[in-house]
Design an enzyme around this catalytic site. Structure first.
Site, PDB file in Angstrom:
ATOM      1  CB  CYS A   2     -33.672  29.514  -8.484  1.00 50.60           C
ATOM      2  SG  CYS A   2     -35.087  29.311  -9.617  1.00 50.60           S
ATOM      3  CG  LEU A  55     -33.305  26.266 -14.202  1.00 54.87           C
ATOM      4  CD1 LEU A  55     -32.483  26.535 -15.457  1.00 54.87           C
ATOM      5  CD2 LEU A  55     -32.871  24.958 -13.556  1.00 54.87           C
ATOM      6  CB  ILE A  57     -38.968  25.266 -13.972  1.00 54.36           C
ATOM      7  CG1 ILE A  57     -37.459  25.073 -13.781  1.00 54.36           C
ATOM      8  CG2 ILE A  57     -39.663  23.926 -14.165  1.00 54.36           C
ATOM      9  CD1 ILE A  57     -36.768  24.330 -14.879  1.00 54.36           C
ATOM     10  CG  ASN A  80     -33.482  26.490  -4.760  1.00 54.26           C
ATOM     11  OD1 ASN A  80     -33.786  26.112  -5.882  1.00 54.26           O
ATOM     12  ND2 ASN A  80     -32.586  25.870  -4.006  1.00 54.26           N
ATOM     13  N   GLY A  81     -36.806  26.055  -5.642  1.00 55.70           N
ATOM     14  CA  GLY A  81     -37.501  24.778  -5.602  1.00 55.70           C
ATOM     15  C   GLY A  81     -38.808  24.817  -6.355  1.00 55.70           C
ATOM     16  CD  GLU A  82     -40.360  23.917  -9.774  1.00 56.47           C
ATOM     17  OE1 GLU A  82     -41.485  24.474  -9.725  1.00 56.47           O
ATOM     18  OE2 GLU A  82     -39.484  24.203 -10.606  1.00 56.47           O
ATOM     19  CG  ASP A 105     -43.707  27.501  -7.969  1.00 55.20           C
ATOM     20  OD1 ASP A 105     -43.158  28.446  -8.563  1.00 55.20           O
ATOM     21  OD2 ASP A 105     -43.105  26.454  -7.669  1.00 55.20           O
ATOM     22  N   GLY A 375     -34.972   8.597  -8.870  1.00 55.00           N
ATOM     23  CA  GLY A 375     -35.606   7.614  -7.995  1.00 55.00           C
ATOM     24  C   GLY A 375     -35.109   7.655  -6.567  1.00 55.00           C
TER      25      GLY A 375
END
Length: 643
Positions: A2, A55, A57, A80-82, A105, A375
C-alpha cells in the site's frame, strides 16, 4: 502493499478540516500504490494527520481499512507491507485474551504492540513493512522500517512540519513543501546510479535506514532505535559457523526457502512469480510449484537482442517445472514508450537501466495477478555477483605490488593517453590485451592509488568515479556504511555486506517496489526472509564460493528442482541493450535532454563533461552508456518534477 503518508504540524495552529484536506491530497499522490481503498485520520490538538491508500491482499473486507485504531484506542496505525507470520501471532494473542475483529495482519500488528511493546513486537514480525504508529498516550510518532529495507519510508523536517511517506511525491503534495535539491546527494547519485540512504535528493528529507525505529516526541526531537543490524548478525555468526556437511547445509537452506515461500504464498488474491533464466527466481518458482496444487503463473520479459535475452532460458525452466508461463518480447519502440514514465515512477533520480524490464514485467504480471514473488537477494546472500571474485583477485594483485611503486606505476599509466594505449595494444597479441584497452589501463591506474579495500570496491561499483566534476561545487554525500569499517572481514565478506546494506535496499528493492507499485502489484521476496540471511551468514566461504563461482549452495538446492543445464548460462542480470538504443531509436530523446543549451540553462551539471561523454558513447566507447543513463534519468526527473 500500500502507500502511507502523513505529517505533524508542530505549530498546532491548523484545524481538523484543513489537516484532513492536506493529508488527503498527499494520500491521493499514492493512489497507484493502493487503488482499492483510502482513508485519513487526524488529531487537531496534536497537529497529526495520517493518510493511507490500500491494495487489498489479506482480508479484503472493511476490517482491513486503514488508518486503524487499536482496541484500547491508544494507537493509530498506517502500515505498508506484509507480516507473513500473523496467523501464528494472532493465535498467541487470542489465547492471551485479545479480541480481534477481522483477519488482517494490520490488526495483529496493533494488538501485538499493545501486548508486548513496540520493539519486542517488531522483532517478532517476519515480513516486509513500513509502519507509522501514532501513540495517543505519549503523543509520539513511531516510524518503523523492515530489517532489509524492502519497503520504502521517507521522512524529514521542514520548518514546523514533520513529513513522511512511502514516496517523495506524497510529501510534495503538502502545500507548505519547499523542495531544495541536495547537491551532495546528487553527486552520490552519479556515483552509484541511486541516492544512497540515509540521504534523499532533497535537503532535510531522509530515507529511513532499514531495521530502525524513529520516534518523534511532542518536542519534535527524533530518537533512533536499531532493532536489527546485519553487522550484528555478521559478527555473532563468526562465532557460530555452520559445521554441517554440504548435504546438511543444502537440506537446511531448502527447508528455509520452502518455509519462506509458503508464507509468501498466503494471499486472498491471485498470485504468480517473476521468472528469469537465473538461479534465484528459478529456485523460488521451483519451491512454489512444489507447494502449489496448481501450475504457478510465471512471467518474463525477453529482448530481440540475443546477448540480453533470458526469455528462452526462462521458457525452458517453466516447461520443466510445469508453470503457466507468459512471456513478452520487448522491442526498442516499446521500451521507448515506457521511458517517459520512469521519472514519475521513480520520483527521485534513479538510473539502474534494468528498471525498464522490471517496469514492463510488472505491467505484464498485473494483468493476471495481484501478487508476484521474485528471486531478489540471492546474489548478496550467496555471492552471485561477478565483482566479488574479481574484486578479491584484483586486490590480491595490487597488494603484491610494493606500496612505494604503486603511485609511480599509476602516474605512468595515466600520463599515456588512451589513444596511445589503444594503438599499442593493436600490435600486441590479442591474448595479452584487456578488453577495454586504453580505458582499462587508466582504470587500473586509479586502482593502484586506492588506500584500502573499501576504496577499491567503491570504484568497482561506481558509475562515475569522480562525480563532483559533474556537479560543480558539490561535496559528495557519504553513506555511513562506507565509513570506518574497512578492516572488518575478508574481501568477499566485506563486499557482500556492503551490497546488502546499500545496493540491495537502495537500488534493487527501490527498483522493484516502484515498478510493481506503479501498477498496483505487490512484489514479495522470499530470499529476503531475515532467517535466511541469518543462516547464509553462518555458512563458511566454501559453501558459497566453489569452483570459481558464487552461489554454490544455492545452486545445489536449485538442482533439486531444475537440472543444471537449464540454468548454466551467463549471468545477464536483467540487463538491456541501452547503448544500442541510445545510438539508435532513443537518440532524439537523449539529444533533447542532453543539449548544451538546456544543460547550461539548468545550471545543475557541467555541460562540457556531459557532452564529452555523450560523444564518446556515440563513437562506441565502452562504459559510457551507464554514465549517460544517469544523466538522462536525472534530466528526465528534473523535467518531470521541476526541481
Amino acid at each position: 502493499m500500500c502507500g502511507l503518508t502523513g505529517f505533524i504540524d508542530f505549530s498546532r495552529g491548523t484545524d481538523a478540516e484543513t489537516l484532513k484536506e492536506r493529508v488527503e491530497a498527499m494520500t491521493e499522490a499514492l493512489h497507484h500504490r493502493g487503488p482499492d481503498d483510502g482513508g485519513a485520520w487526524t488529531d487537531a490538538e496534536a497537529g497529526v494527520a495520517l493518510g493511507f491508500r490500500r491494495l487489498s491482499i489479506i482480508d479484503l473486507s472493511a476490517h482491513g481499512h486503514q488508518p486503524m485504531s487499536s482496541a484500547s484506542g491508544r494507537y493509530v496505525i498506517i502500515f505498508n507491507g506484509e507480516v507473513y507470520n500473523f496467523h501464528d501471532l494472532r493465535k498467541e494473542l487470542t489465547a492471551a485474551g485479545a479480541n480481534l475483529k477481522g483477519n488482517s495482519d494490520t490488526e495483529v500488528i496493533l494488538e501485538a504492540i499493545e501486548a508486548w511493546g513496540l520493539e519486542k513486537a517488531v522483532k517478532r514480525f517476519i515480513g516486509m513493512f513500513a509502519i507509522a504508529l501514532w501513540d495517543r498516550s505519549e503523543r509520539t510518532l513511531h516510524l518503523i522500517r523492515d530489517r532489509l529495507g524492502v519497503k520504502p519510508l521517507y521522512w524529514g523536517r521542514q520548518g514546523n512540519l514533520l513529513l513522511f511517506g512511502s514516496e517523495l511525491k506524497a510529501l510534495r503534495a503538502h502545500p507548505d513543501w519547499t523542495p531544495e535539491i541536495n547537491r551532495g546527494a546528487l553527486a552520490a547519485y552519479f556515483r552509484y546510479a541511486y541516492v544512497p540512504a540515509p540521504h534523499s535528493i532533497y535537503t532535510g528529507i531522509e530515507k529511513q535506514l532499514p531495521g530502525t525505529i524513529i520516534s518523534i516526541g511532542p518536542d519534535g526531537n527524533a530518537r533512533t532505535t536499531t532493532y536489527w543490524s546485519l553487522a550484528d548478525i555478521r559478527d555473532a555468526n563468526k562465532k557460530n559457523l555452520f559445521r554441517g556437511a554440504d548435504d546438511e547445509a543444502a537440506d537446511e537452506l531448502d527447508r528455509l526457502i520452502r518455509e519462506s515461500v509458503e508464507l509468501r504464498m498466503v494471499s486472498d488474491v491471485p498470485i504468480g512469480a517473476f521468472l528469469s533464466g537465473g538461479i534465484d527466481s528459478a529456485t523460488v518458482v521451483g519451491a512454489m510449484q512444489v507447494i502449489s496444487p496448481r501450475p504457478v503463473k510465471t512471467f518474463t520479459i525477453g529482448f530481440e537482442e540475443a546477448a540480453f535475452n533470458e526469455a528462452e532460458s526462462a521458457k525452458r525452466i517453466a516447461g520443466h517445472l510445469g508453470t503457466d508461463h507468459t512471456e513478452l518480447y520487448v522491442s526498442p519502440a516499446e521500451a521507448r514508450d515506457i521511458i517517459p514514465r520512469l521519472a514519475e515512477v521513480y520520483d527521485e533520480p534513479f538510473a539502474d537501466s534494468s528498471q525498464i524490464p522490471t517496469t514492463l514485467v510488472s505491467q505484464l504480471a498485473r494483468k493476471d495477478v495481484t501478487v508476484s514473488l521474485s528471486g531478489d537477494g540471492g546474489d548478496e546472500l550467496f555471492g552471485g555477483y561477478d565483482r566479488y571474485l574479481q574484486g578479491q583477485s584484483l586486490w590480491r594483485r595490487l597488494q603484491s605490488i610494493p606500496a612505494p611503486l604503486r603511485p609511480i606505476a599509476a602516474a605512468t599509466f595515466k600520463v599515456i593517453p588512451v589513444s596511445v594505449w589503444n594503438a599499442l595494444f593493436t600490435v600486441l597479441p590479442a591474448t595479452l590485451t584487456p578488453g577495454q584497452k586504453g580505458n582499462t589501463m587508466h582504470w587500473l591506474a586509479g586502482n593502484l592509488t586506492t588506500s584500502n579495500f573499501d576504496a577499491l570496491f567503491q570504484r568497482l561499483v561506481s558509475t562515475w568515479n569522480e562525480p563532483e566534476i559533474l556537479v560543480p561545487g558539490a561535496a559528495e554525500a557519504v553513506s555511513p556504511f562506507w565509513a570506518g569499517d574497512a578492516a572488518n572481514g575478508d574481501t568477499l565478506e566485506r563486499m557482500m555486506y556492503l551490497d546488502s546494506v546499500t545496493y540491495l535496499p537502495d537500488d534493487i528493492m527501490a527498483k522493484l517496489d516502484r515498478a510493481s507499485m506503479a501498477f498496483g502489484l505487490e512484489a514479495r521476496e522470499p530470499l529476503l526472509d531475515h532467517r535466511i540471511f541469518d543462516f547464509a551468514w553462518r555458512l563458511p566461504e566454501n559453501q558459497k564460493f566453489r569452483g570459481g563461482k558464487g552461489k554454490w549452495l544455492l545452486r545445489k538446492v536449485l538442482g533439486r528442482y531444475v537440472p543444471d543445464n537449464l540454468t548454466d548460462g551467463p549471468k545477464r542480470g536483467f540487463s538491456v541493450p541501452i547503448a544500442d538504443w541510445l545510438r539508435g531509436p532513443l537518440r532524439d530523446w537523449a539529444e533533447d535532454l542532453l543539449s548544451e543549451k538546456r544543460l547550461s540553462e539548468d545550471g545543475l551539471l557541467e555541460p562540457s563533461v556531459v557532452r564529452h561523454t555523450w560523444k564518446r558513447l556515440l563513437a562506441g566507447h565502452p562504459g559510457t552508456d551507464a554514465r549517460i543513463w544517469t544523466v538522462l534519468m536525472a534530466q528526465a526527473w528534473r523535467e518531470k518534477w521541476g526541481n
